[in-house]
Write an enzyme that holds these catalytic residues in place. Structure first.
Site, PDB file in Angstrom:
ATOM      1  N   ASP A   1       6.119  18.043  -9.562  1.00  0.00           N
ATOM      2  CA  ASP A   1       5.964  19.489  -9.340  1.00  0.00           C
ATOM      3  C   ASP A   1       6.102  20.366 -10.593  1.00  0.00           C
ATOM      4  O   ASP A   1       5.772  21.561 -10.540  1.00  0.00           O
ATOM      5  CB  ASP A   1       6.992  19.976  -8.304  1.00  0.00           C
ATOM      6  CG  ASP A   1       6.660  19.512  -6.903  1.00  0.00           C
ATOM      7  OD1 ASP A   1       5.538  19.019  -6.692  1.00  0.00           O
ATOM      8  OD2 ASP A   1       7.520  19.639  -6.019  1.00  0.00           O
TER       9      ASP A   1
ATOM     10  N   ARG B   1      16.000  10.287   0.210  1.00  0.00           N
ATOM     11  CA  ARG B   1      16.746  11.540   0.307  1.00  0.00           C
ATOM     12  C   ARG B   1      17.973  11.207   1.150  1.00  0.00           C
ATOM     13  O   ARG B   1      17.867  10.494   2.143  1.00  0.00           O
ATOM     14  CB  ARG B   1      15.891  12.622   0.942  1.00  0.00           C
ATOM     15  CG  ARG B   1      14.536  12.765   0.205  1.00  0.00           C
ATOM     16  CD  ARG B   1      13.909  14.115   0.362  1.00  0.00           C
ATOM     17  NE  ARG B   1      12.499  14.096   0.011  1.00  0.00           N
ATOM     18  CZ  ARG B   1      11.981  14.599  -1.109  1.00  0.00           C
ATOM     19  NH1 ARG B   1      12.738  15.161  -2.009  1.00  0.00           N
ATOM     20  NH2 ARG B   1      10.679  14.552  -1.320  1.00  0.00           N
TER      21      ARG B   1
ATOM     22  N   ASP C   1       8.642  21.728 -11.679  1.00  0.00           N
ATOM     23  CA  ASP C   1       9.416  22.920 -11.304  1.00  0.00           C
ATOM     24  C   ASP C   1      10.867  22.856 -11.773  1.00  0.00           C
ATOM     25  O   ASP C   1      11.756  23.386 -11.116  1.00  0.00           O
ATOM     26  CB  ASP C   1       9.347  23.140  -9.775  1.00  0.00           C
ATOM     27  CG  ASP C   1       9.913  21.957  -9.005  1.00  0.00           C
ATOM     28  OD1 ASP C   1      10.120  20.878  -9.596  1.00  0.00           O
ATOM     29  OD2 ASP C   1      10.169  22.119  -7.799  1.00  0.00           O
TER      30      ASP C   1
ATOM     31  N   ARG D   1       5.594  22.301  -2.807  1.00  0.00           N
ATOM     32  CA  ARG D   1       6.116  23.068  -1.670  1.00  0.00           C
ATOM     33  C   ARG D   1       6.553  24.458  -2.123  1.00  0.00           C
ATOM     34  O   ARG D   1       6.276  25.444  -1.469  1.00  0.00           O
ATOM     35  CB  ARG D   1       7.285  22.307  -1.059  1.00  0.00           C
ATOM     36  CG  ARG D   1       7.684  22.803   0.313  1.00  0.00           C
ATOM     37  CD  ARG D   1       8.819  21.983   0.868  1.00  0.00           C
ATOM     38  NE  ARG D   1       8.426  20.638   1.215  1.00  0.00           N
ATOM     39  CZ  ARG D   1       9.241  19.587   1.154  1.00  0.00           C
ATOM     40  NH1 ARG D   1      10.478  19.721   0.775  1.00  0.00           N
ATOM     41  NH2 ARG D   1       8.811  18.383   1.501  1.00  0.00           N
TER      42      ARG D   1
ATOM     43  N   GLY E   1      11.620  12.814  -4.338  1.00  0.00           N
ATOM     44  CA  GLY E   1      10.222  12.360  -4.308  1.00  0.00           C
ATOM     45  C   GLY E   1       9.924  11.481  -5.515  1.00  0.00           C
ATOM     46  O   GLY E   1      10.337  11.808  -6.631  1.00  0.00           O
TER      47      GLY E   1
ATOM     48  N   GLY F   1      14.510  15.269  -9.259  1.00  0.00           N
ATOM     49  CA  GLY F   1      14.311  16.709  -9.418  1.00  0.00           C
ATOM     50  C   GLY F   1      15.626  17.479  -9.325  1.00  0.00           C
ATOM     51  O   GLY F   1      16.709  16.892  -9.422  1.00  0.00           O
ATOM     52  N   ASP F   2      15.487  18.784  -9.114  1.00  0.00           N
ATOM     53  CA  ASP F   2      16.647  19.685  -9.052  1.00  0.00           C
ATOM     54  C   ASP F   2      17.735  19.214  -8.085  1.00  0.00           C
ATOM     55  O   ASP F   2      18.921  19.286  -8.396  1.00  0.00           O
ATOM     56  CB  ASP F   2      16.194  21.062  -8.520  1.00  0.00           C
ATOM     57  CG  ASP F   2      15.721  21.946  -9.649  1.00  0.00           C
ATOM     58  OD1 ASP F   2      15.686  21.464 -10.787  1.00  0.00           O
ATOM     59  OD2 ASP F   2      15.395  23.118  -9.371  1.00  0.00           O
TER      60      ASP F   2
ATOM     61  N   ARG G   1     -16.033  18.762  -4.961  1.00  0.00           N
ATOM     62  CA  ARG G   1     -16.960  19.790  -5.438  1.00  0.00           C
ATOM     63  C   ARG G   1     -18.414  19.310  -5.361  1.00  0.00           C
ATOM     64  O   ARG G   1     -19.311  20.077  -4.997  1.00  0.00           O
ATOM     65  CB  ARG G   1     -16.592  20.173  -6.879  1.00  0.00           C
ATOM     66  CG  ARG G   1     -17.451  21.267  -7.441  1.00  0.00           C
ATOM     67  CD  ARG G   1     -16.981  21.608  -8.841  1.00  0.00           C
ATOM     68  NE  ARG G   1     -17.933  22.498  -9.481  1.00  0.00           N
ATOM     69  CZ  ARG G   1     -17.583  23.462 -10.302  1.00  0.00           C
ATOM     70  NH1 ARG G   1     -16.331  23.684 -10.591  1.00  0.00           N
ATOM     71  NH2 ARG G   1     -18.502  24.213 -10.859  1.00  0.00           N
TER      72      ARG G   1
ATOM     73  N   THR H   1       9.634  14.514 -11.386  1.00  0.00           N
ATOM     74  CA  THR H   1       8.969  15.169 -10.254  1.00  0.00           C
ATOM     75  C   THR H   1       7.556  15.560 -10.657  1.00  0.00           C
ATOM     76  O   THR H   1       7.333  16.023 -11.780  1.00  0.00           O
ATOM     77  CB  THR H   1       9.717  16.428  -9.768  1.00  0.00           C
ATOM     78  OG1 THR H   1       8.876  17.140  -8.857  1.00  0.00           O
ATOM     79  CG2 THR H   1      10.111  17.374 -10.890  1.00  0.00           C
TER      80      THR H   1
ATOM     81  N   GLY I   1     -12.239  24.521 -12.467  1.00  0.00           N
ATOM     82  CA  GLY I   1     -13.085  25.713 -12.400  1.00  0.00           C
ATOM     83  C   GLY I   1     -13.160  26.297 -11.000  1.00  0.00           C
ATOM     84  O   GLY I   1     -14.228  26.716 -10.535  1.00  0.00           O
TER      85      GLY I   1
HETATM   86  P1  ADP Z   1      14.499  16.293  -5.765  1.00  0.00           P
HETATM   87  O1  ADP Z   1      15.534  15.579  -6.539  1.00  0.00           O
HETATM   88  O2  ADP Z   1      13.126  15.747  -5.965  1.00  0.00           O
HETATM   89  O3  ADP Z   1      14.592  17.793  -5.931  1.00  0.00           O
HETATM   90  P2  ADP Z   1      15.810  16.550  -3.160  1.00  0.00           P
HETATM   91  O4  ADP Z   1      16.036  18.007  -3.284  1.00  0.00           O
HETATM   92  O5  ADP Z   1      15.399  16.018  -1.841  1.00  0.00           O
HETATM   93  O6  ADP Z   1      14.732  16.006  -4.200  1.00  0.00           O
HETATM   94  O7  ADP Z   1      17.167  15.843  -3.608  1.00  0.00           O
HETATM   95  C1  ADP Z   1      17.263  14.428  -3.659  1.00  0.00           C
HETATM   96  C2  ADP Z   1      18.631  14.001  -3.193  1.00  0.00           C
HETATM   97  O8  ADP Z   1      19.618  14.542  -4.083  1.00  0.00           O
HETATM   98  C3  ADP Z   1      19.038  14.499  -1.820  1.00  0.00           C
HETATM   99  O9  ADP Z   1      18.526  13.724  -0.771  1.00  0.00           O
HETATM  100  C4  ADP Z   1      20.550  14.362  -1.903  1.00  0.00           C
HETATM  101  O10 ADP Z   1      20.952  13.040  -1.733  1.00  0.00           O
HETATM  102  C5  ADP Z   1      20.827  14.780  -3.340  1.00  0.00           C
HETATM  103  N1  ADP Z   1      21.167  16.214  -3.367  1.00  0.00           N
HETATM  104  C6  ADP Z   1      20.346  17.266  -3.180  1.00  0.00           C
HETATM  105  N2  ADP Z   1      21.027  18.428  -3.219  1.00  0.00           N
HETATM  106  C7  ADP Z   1      22.326  18.094  -3.404  1.00  0.00           C
HETATM  107  C8  ADP Z   1      23.540  18.847  -3.519  1.00  0.00           C
HETATM  108  N3  ADP Z   1      23.544  20.185  -3.422  1.00  0.00           N
HETATM  109  N4  ADP Z   1      24.684  18.163  -3.728  1.00  0.00           N
HETATM  110  C9  ADP Z   1      24.677  16.823  -3.820  1.00  0.00           C
HETATM  111  N5  ADP Z   1      23.582  16.056  -3.723  1.00  0.00           N
HETATM  112  C10 ADP Z   1      22.421  16.678  -3.511  1.00  0.00           C
HETATM  113  O1  F6P Z   2       8.732  17.134  -5.006  1.00  0.00           O
HETATM  114  C1  F6P Z   2       7.539  16.430  -4.968  1.00  0.00           C
HETATM  115  C2  F6P Z   2       6.847  16.635  -3.658  1.00  0.00           C
HETATM  116  O2  F6P Z   2       5.725  15.790  -3.646  1.00  0.00           O
HETATM  117  C3  F6P Z   2       6.445  18.056  -3.334  1.00  0.00           C
HETATM  118  O3  F6P Z   2       5.291  18.487  -3.995  1.00  0.00           O
HETATM  119  C4  F6P Z   2       6.287  17.971  -1.847  1.00  0.00           C
HETATM  120  O4  F6P Z   2       6.442  19.230  -1.253  1.00  0.00           O
HETATM  121  C5  F6P Z   2       7.402  17.061  -1.452  1.00  0.00           C
HETATM  122  O5  F6P Z   2       7.671  16.250  -2.574  1.00  0.00           O
HETATM  123  C6  F6P Z   2       7.102  16.197  -0.264  1.00  0.00           C
HETATM  124  O6  F6P Z   2       8.226  15.433   0.011  1.00  0.00           O
HETATM  125  P1  F6P Z   2       8.311  14.297   1.118  1.00  0.00           P
HETATM  126  O7  F6P Z   2       8.091  13.007   0.410  1.00  0.00           O
HETATM  127  O8  F6P Z   2       9.723  14.403   1.626  1.00  0.00           O
HETATM  128  O9  F6P Z   2       7.278  14.588   2.151  1.00  0.00           O
END
Ligand code: ADP
Ligand code: F6P
Length: 326
Positions: free
Chosen positions: A131, A76, A133, A175, A15, A106-107, A158, A129, A189
């Site tokens: 988030d 993605r 997170d 999410r 994202g 992100g992760d 509000r 990100t 608030g």
């Molecule tokens: P974010 O980086 O925001 O957490 P995603 O979880 O969708 O978003 O991951 C982004 C991209 O990183 C994925 O579309 C994929 O290409 C790659 N990715 C995610 N998980 C893995 C994994 N376990 N191994 C390799 N690449 C990954």
């Molecule tokens: O990770 C950022 C985020 O905006 C989350 O808060 C949300 O759940 C998700 O991405 C939405 O992703 P997508 O762009 O695939 O709808």
């Protein structure tokens, strides 16, 4: 001995988040200052596999620090989750002379970076990100802009909610993570704040809260609901039926991911981008950059991904306490 780094790549993945452009700019300009060439990879790992690779100069990142989104685009990519995809990605890096890669995401994106480093390409992750997170850092690029965007929107809802003496459920992004909901819940608030990490699905207690507040003379009732809980529209219908008070749902959605980044997002992204370029140029690999206790730091990706992050208990208790009606 670490290999000499002559060319690095940079990509944004997952994202998008406001401040990613500031991070790209810092990576590019710091690496060039370090005497290293930079290539931009468009559309995340998908663009890497499609060889959408461009040369970047200091001027390529002019006039972007104030812009939301990411000039490189993001995606993605399922194929990159497979070993074949990761091997192909590493081969493409070698073909283009890319010795190391900064991955802003992100992760999930970190897992991709981890896999690439196992295939012999040096990688550094930057937390991008909205988030918040990512466990190894108390700050992620884009969070500050997203909460300010959401906060301003919630203030507006509000106003109209009070005029019409309505109850409003406002759904914010996240999410799996309730940080946007927690921060906006406190900052706006809100009367109720629903976080995926804490929600007990006890709708009756929300209904009781609304009825009690109305008896005490409150003309509005704001419920901040995180995307991870969702169902805001059906929740609104049930609440209206149970309380007799008009209830509306507003889903803020993708507006939270866009817009010009705040000063904080621009600043942190700039410092983190420069830091990533420095450690990558110095030959480090499989690291992620974070911010902890006032300092910019880096961690091993394997360790970073093993860390857990929870809603801070004291912040959560205060959010509940401040939302209670007097
Ligand atoms: P974010 O980086 O925001 O957490 P995603 O979880 O969708 O978003 O991951 C982004 C991209 O990183 C994925 O579309 C994929 O290409 C790659 N990715 C995610 N998980 C893995 C994994 N376990 N191994 C390799 N690449 C990954
Ligand atoms: O990770 C950022 C985020 O905006 C989350 O808060 C949300 O759940 C998700 O991405 C939405 O992703 P997508 O762009 O695939 O709808």
């Amino acid at each position: 001995m670490s290999k000499e780094i002559k060319t690095i790549g940079v990509l944004t993945s997952g994202g998008d988040a406001p401040g990613m452009n500031a991070a790209i700019r810092a990576v590019v300009r710091k690496a060039i200052t370090n005497g290293v060439k930079v290539k931009g990879i468009k559309k995340g790992y998908q663009g890497l596999l499609n060889e959408e690779i461009i040369d970047m100069q200091a001027s390529s990142v002019s006039d972007i620090i104030q812009r939301g989104g990411t000039i490189l685009g993001t995606a993605r990519c399922m194929e990159f989750k497979t070993e074949e995809g990761q091997k192909k990605g590493a081969e493409i890096c070698r073909k283009h002379g890319i010795d190391g890669l900064v991955v802003i995401g992100g992760d999930g994106s970190y897992r991709g970076a981890q896999a690439l480093s196992k295939q012999g390409i040096n990688t550094i992750g930057l937390p991008g990100t909205i988030d918040l997170d990512i466990a190894c850092t108390d700050y992620t690029i884009g969070f500050d802009t997203a909460i300010n965007t959401a906060m301003q929107a919630i203030d507006k809802v509000r106003d109209t909610s009070s005029s019409h003496e309505r109850c409003s459920i406002i759904e914010v992004m996240g999410r799996n993570a309730g940080y946007i909901a927690l921060w906006c819940g406190v900052a706006n608030g809100a009367e109720d704040i629903l976080l995926p990490e804490k929600y007990d699905f006890n709708e009756q207690s929300i209904i009781n809260n609304i009825i009690n507040n109305r008896k005490k003379g409150k003309t509005h009732h704001i419920i901040i609901n995180a995307e991870g809980i969702g169902h805001s529209t059906s929740m609104a219908r049930r609440i209206e039926a149970a309380t007799g008070i008009e209830t509306r749902a507003t889903i803020l959605g993708y507006m939270q991911r866009g817009g010009s980044p705040t000063c904080k997002d621009r600043f942190y992204a700039s410092i983190m981008g420069a830091y990533a370029a420095d450690i990558l140029c110095a030959g480090k690999t499989n690291r992620v950059v974070g911010h902890q206790h006032g300092d910019f730091v880096d961690f091993d990706i394997d360790e970073a991904l093993a860390m857990q992050k929870e809603i801070p208990e004291y912040q959560y208790r205060v959010s509940k306490l401040l939302s209670a009606s007097l």
